[in-house]
Design a protein around this motif. Structure first.
Motif, PDB file in Angstrom:
ATOM      1  N   ALA A   1      -6.094  17.408  -0.354  1.00  0.00           N
ATOM      2  CA  ALA A   1      -6.966  16.965  -1.444  1.00  0.00           C
ATOM      3  C   ALA A   1      -8.411  16.924  -0.974  1.00  0.00           C
ATOM      4  O   ALA A   1      -8.705  16.594   0.181  1.00  0.00           O
ATOM      5  N   ALA A   2      -9.324  17.256  -1.871  1.00  0.00           N
ATOM      6  CA  ALA A   2     -10.746  17.183  -1.540  1.00  0.00           C
ATOM      7  C   ALA A   2     -11.237  15.748  -1.572  1.00  0.00           C
ATOM      8  O   ALA A   2     -12.197  15.383  -0.881  1.00  0.00           O
ATOM      9  N   ASP A   3     -10.580  14.909  -2.375  1.00  0.00           N
ATOM     10  CA  ASP A   3     -10.948  13.497  -2.485  1.00  0.00           C
ATOM     11  C   ASP A   3      -9.793  12.763  -3.138  1.00  0.00           C
ATOM     12  O   ASP A   3      -8.972  13.363  -3.841  1.00  0.00           O
ATOM     13  N   ALA A   4      -9.706  11.478  -2.902  1.00  0.00           N
ATOM     14  CA  ALA A   4      -8.669  10.654  -3.517  1.00  0.00           C
ATOM     15  C   ALA A   4      -9.173   9.217  -3.563  1.00  0.00           C
ATOM     16  O   ALA A   4      -9.836   8.753  -2.632  1.00  0.00           O
ATOM     17  N   LYS A   5      -8.839   8.529  -4.640  1.00  0.00           N
ATOM     18  CA  LYS A   5      -9.362   7.170  -4.810  1.00  0.00           C
ATOM     19  C   LYS A   5      -8.435   6.364  -5.714  1.00  0.00           C
ATOM     20  O   LYS A   5      -7.919   6.876  -6.706  1.00  0.00           O
TER      21      LYS A   5
END
Length: 213
Positions: A24-28
């Motif tokens: 993933a490029a980002d996760a939040k």
């Protein structure tokens, strides 16, 4: 959520970490109440999507936005995940990608470029759905028994969905796409500090979501 779980983002750090490890490029983590659900999103499915009515994971076979608002209110948290498609298209192609792909009257050079884009996109993103299913599995096994993944883009497990018989042939793998139930991912991602670039520049940014509870 059971009392044994802490009510803060740190409790879900294992999911964020795993998402990033899987590419993933980002996760939040976000509060489920921050998920933006709008009737007009599902309307867009009906008026402009080639998968409408052709897949059991798409409208009209999924909860309506009004039904989904009630469902999402029963959740406390969600994991928002951003992926990058490996596909790239020239600006004049991406702005009319469906027309150049599907219109038999489209110029041959643009049709070829559109087809190349979708080939790269579908080949390069085929692992995104299994990644979300793995995150769902991890959350479930950690005690979040109502964890449920939503996918980016319509289901591609079968060449032709078993719509006529109304029975999914891959129920353990098939998941609904976010916009099918009315989730405005553009607004949801922006509110979470993970905005999606649009119009698309370079690699398309794709968002997926995991409900957690």
């Amino acid at each position: 959520m059971s009392d044994s779980h802490m009510n803060d983002d740190d409790d879900f750090s294992f999911l964020v970490k795993k998402a990033l490890e899987m590419g993933a490029a980002d996760a939040k983590i976000i509060p489920a109440s921050h998920i933006c659900v709008e009737d007009r999103v599902a309307l867009k499915c009906k008026s402009g999507c080639i998968s409408y009515g052709k897949k059991l994971t798409c409208p009209p076979y999924v909860p309506t936005p009004d039904q989904f608002r009630k469902i999402v209110s029963e959740y406390q948290y969600a994991l928002l995940v951003k992926y990058l498609s490996p596909a790239v298209a020239e600006p004049d192609i991406i702005c009319s990608i469906y027309r150049y792909w599907l219109d038999p009257k489209a110029p041959e050079d643009k049709k070829r470029k559109a087809q190349d884009f979708w080939t790269d996109h579908f080949n390069g993103t085929k692992n995104f759905s299994p990644m979300m299913l793995e995150l769902e599995r991890l959350a479930f096994n950690a005690g979040y028994t109502f964890a449920l993944a939503f996918m980016n883009g319509s289901c591609r497990l079968c060449e032709t969905c078993n719509v006529e018989k109304g029975l999914c042939l891959h129920p353990t793998q098939a998941r609904m796409t976010e916009h099918a139930v009315g989730i405005n991912m553009k607004k949801t991602a922006e509110a979470a500090g993970m905005p999606i670039r649009f119009p698309v520049i370079g690699h398309p940014e794709l968002m997926a979501l995991l409900l957690i509870d």
